[in-house]
Design a protein around this motif. Structure first.
Motif, PDB file in Angstrom:
ATOM      1  N   LEU A  87       0.832  -1.205   0.000  1.00  0.00           N
ATOM      2  CA  LEU A  87       0.000   0.000   0.000  1.00  0.00           C
ATOM      3  C   LEU A  87       0.868   1.258   0.000  1.00  0.00           C
ATOM      4  O   LEU A  87       0.590   2.215  -0.736  1.00  0.00           O
ATOM      5  CB  LEU A  87      -0.925   0.006   1.218  1.00  0.00           C
ATOM      6  N   ARG A  88       1.915   1.236   0.818  1.00  0.00           N
ATOM      7  CA  ARG A  88       2.810   2.401   0.873  1.00  0.00           C
ATOM      8  C   ARG A  88       3.553   2.587  -0.444  1.00  0.00           C
ATOM      9  O   ARG A  88       3.743   3.714  -0.911  1.00  0.00           O
ATOM     10  CB  ARG A  88       3.798   2.246   2.032  1.00  0.00           C
ATOM     11  N   GLY A  95       2.651   8.932  -6.559  1.00  0.00           N
ATOM     12  CA  GLY A  95       3.151  10.286  -6.380  1.00  0.00           C
ATOM     13  C   GLY A  95       4.255  10.621  -7.358  1.00  0.00           C
ATOM     14  O   GLY A  95       4.286  11.723  -7.917  1.00  0.00           O
ATOM     15  N   MET A  96       5.157   9.675  -7.591  1.00  0.00           N
ATOM     16  CA  MET A  96       6.251   9.903  -8.528  1.00  0.00           C
ATOM     17  C   MET A  96       5.726  10.133  -9.942  1.00  0.00           C
ATOM     18  O   MET A  96       6.179  11.046 -10.649  1.00  0.00           O
ATOM     19  CB  MET A  96       7.208   8.711  -8.523  1.00  0.00           C
ATOM     20  N   LEU A  97       4.752   9.335 -10.345  1.00  0.00           N
ATOM     21  CA  LEU A  97       4.222   9.459 -11.695  1.00  0.00           C
ATOM     22  C   LEU A  97       3.400  10.732 -11.860  1.00  0.00           C
ATOM     23  O   LEU A  97       3.424  11.371 -12.911  1.00  0.00           O
ATOM     24  CB  LEU A  97       3.384   8.228 -12.044  1.00  0.00           C
ATOM     25  N   GLU A  98       2.674  11.105 -10.809  1.00  0.00           N
ATOM     26  CA  GLU A  98       1.895  12.338 -10.884  1.00  0.00           C
ATOM     27  C   GLU A  98       2.814  13.559 -10.958  1.00  0.00           C
ATOM     28  O   GLU A  98       2.545  14.500 -11.699  1.00  0.00           O
ATOM     29  CB  GLU A  98       0.966  12.426  -9.673  1.00  0.00           C
ATOM     30  N   VAL A 102       2.348  12.308 -15.375  1.00  0.00           N
ATOM     31  CA  VAL A 102       1.638  11.189 -15.977  1.00  0.00           C
ATOM     32  C   VAL A 102       0.246  11.109 -15.368  1.00  0.00           C
ATOM     33  O   VAL A 102       0.101  10.989 -14.158  1.00  0.00           O
ATOM     34  CB  VAL A 102       2.394   9.861 -15.709  1.00  0.00           C
ATOM     35  N   GLY A 103      -0.784  11.192 -16.205  1.00  0.00           N
ATOM     36  CA  GLY A 103      -2.146  11.128 -15.711  1.00  0.00           C
ATOM     37  C   GLY A 103      -2.544   9.712 -15.373  1.00  0.00           C
ATOM     38  O   GLY A 103      -2.613   8.853 -16.246  1.00  0.00           O
ATOM     39  N   LEU A 104      -2.769   9.415 -14.087  1.00  0.00           N
ATOM     40  CA  LEU A 104      -3.101   8.059 -13.681  1.00  0.00           C
ATOM     41  C   LEU A 104      -4.526   7.663 -14.059  1.00  0.00           C
ATOM     42  O   LEU A 104      -4.860   6.486 -14.074  1.00  0.00           O
ATOM     43  CB  LEU A 104      -2.909   7.911 -12.166  1.00  0.00           C
ATOM     44  N   THR A 105      -5.372   8.635 -14.323  1.00  0.00           N
ATOM     45  CA  THR A 105      -6.737   8.285 -14.667  1.00  0.00           C
ATOM     46  C   THR A 105      -6.905   8.032 -16.162  1.00  0.00           C
ATOM     47  O   THR A 105      -7.927   7.524 -16.600  1.00  0.00           O
ATOM     48  CB  THR A 105      -7.703   9.421 -14.252  1.00  0.00           C
ATOM     49  N   ARG A 138       5.233  -1.614 -12.656  1.00  0.00           N
ATOM     50  CA  ARG A 138       5.307  -2.095 -11.274  1.00  0.00           C
ATOM     51  C   ARG A 138       4.093  -1.655 -10.475  1.00  0.00           C
ATOM     52  O   ARG A 138       3.550  -2.412  -9.669  1.00  0.00           O
ATOM     53  CB  ARG A 138       6.582  -1.565 -10.627  1.00  0.00           C
ATOM     54  N   LEU A 139       3.658  -0.443 -10.693  1.00  0.00           N
ATOM     55  CA  LEU A 139       2.465   0.053 -10.012  1.00  0.00           C
ATOM     56  C   LEU A 139       1.260  -0.804 -10.338  1.00  0.00           C
ATOM     57  O   LEU A 139       0.483  -1.177  -9.451  1.00  0.00           O
ATOM     58  CB  LEU A 139       2.206   1.507 -10.412  1.00  0.00           C
ATOM     59  N   LYS A 140       1.070  -1.120 -11.619  1.00  0.00           N
ATOM     60  CA  LYS A 140      -0.076  -1.924 -12.028  1.00  0.00           C
ATOM     61  C   LYS A 140      -0.017  -3.320 -11.416  1.00  0.00           C
ATOM     62  O   LYS A 140      -1.051  -3.885 -11.035  1.00  0.00           O
ATOM     63  CB  LYS A 140      -0.116  -2.024 -13.555  1.00  0.00           C
TER      64      LYS A 140
END
Length: 212
Positions: A87-88, A95-98, A102-105, A138-140
């Motif tokens: 989770l962390r 946060g790094m991608l934002e 990079v738009g996460l949505t 990795r996030l996905k």
């Protein structure tokens, strides 16, 4: 003597103290030998008995309780142990991608940020794009693992098992969980094994009739 890790100490408390006649498991969790809470004990001569030997004695007394562990159960246990960290890490990667824009949505695509020219600047942009792609992948993967566990938790119908699972997912120590639900550490160990087995059946289909 080599200092034990936190995980090894917890394991000894589970596997050795849970079968030791000097332990009074339950609400107090007191060791009569050390005259203190078992959760405060950092070392004990009895811990030199290997976990394997202790299990052999325990299951010789009651063979029906011997758990048939599977590879899927081992995976579930690792994922539950890592759940708070995952989770962390998900929040960190988001946060790094934002921050990188990079738009996460939206739909992430590497082509949109790939350089079209050559030279030092183009190489730098290319490396940055590759780095973002790795973070995104990795996030996905982490999000998929967390979502899989969350979904299985929602399908649990046994309230006590769900409580145990939620406590584990929140990073609670086993002795605290045992005190919370009012059982011995030995009994909690059995309940956790059954919980992991059910999760493996739910997620991987292990043990289901006709499962591949």
């Amino acid at each position: 003597m080599k200092k034990r890790s936190v995980e090894q100490i917890d394991y000894c408390r589970d596997e050795v103290c849970g079968h030791c006649p000097g332990s009074v498991w339950g609400a107090k969790s007191i060791c009569r030998v050390h005259q203190r809470s078992i959760g405060e004990i950092e070392e004990c001569p009895q811990w030199e008995i290997t976990v394997k030997e202790t299990r052999a004695i325990y299951y010789a007394r009651d063979p029906d309780k011997h758990p048939a562990r599977t590879e899927q159960m081992e995976q579930i246990e690792r994922e539950l142990k890592d759940y708070p960290w995952m989770l962390r890490e998900i929040e960190r990667l988001r946060g790094m991608l934002e921050e990188a824009g990079v738009g996460l949505t939206g739909v992430y695509g590497l082509d949109g940020v790939m350089p079209k020219g050559k030279g030092t600047h183009a190489n730098s942009v290319h490396r940055e794009a590759q780095r973002r792609e790795k973070h995104w992948t990795r996030l996905k993967q982490l999000e998929a693992t967390v979502a899989r566990i969350d979904a299985a938790a929602e399908r649990l119908v046994d309230d006590r098992q769900r409580t145990i699972l939620e406590c584990i997912m929140e990073g609670e120590r086993m002795n605290r969980i045992a005190q919370h639900i009012g059982v011995s550490r030995q009994r909690l160990h059995e309940l956790k094994l059954e919980l992991v087995r059910r999760l493996a059946e739910d997620i991987f289909g292990v043990g289901r009739q006709g499962a591949s």
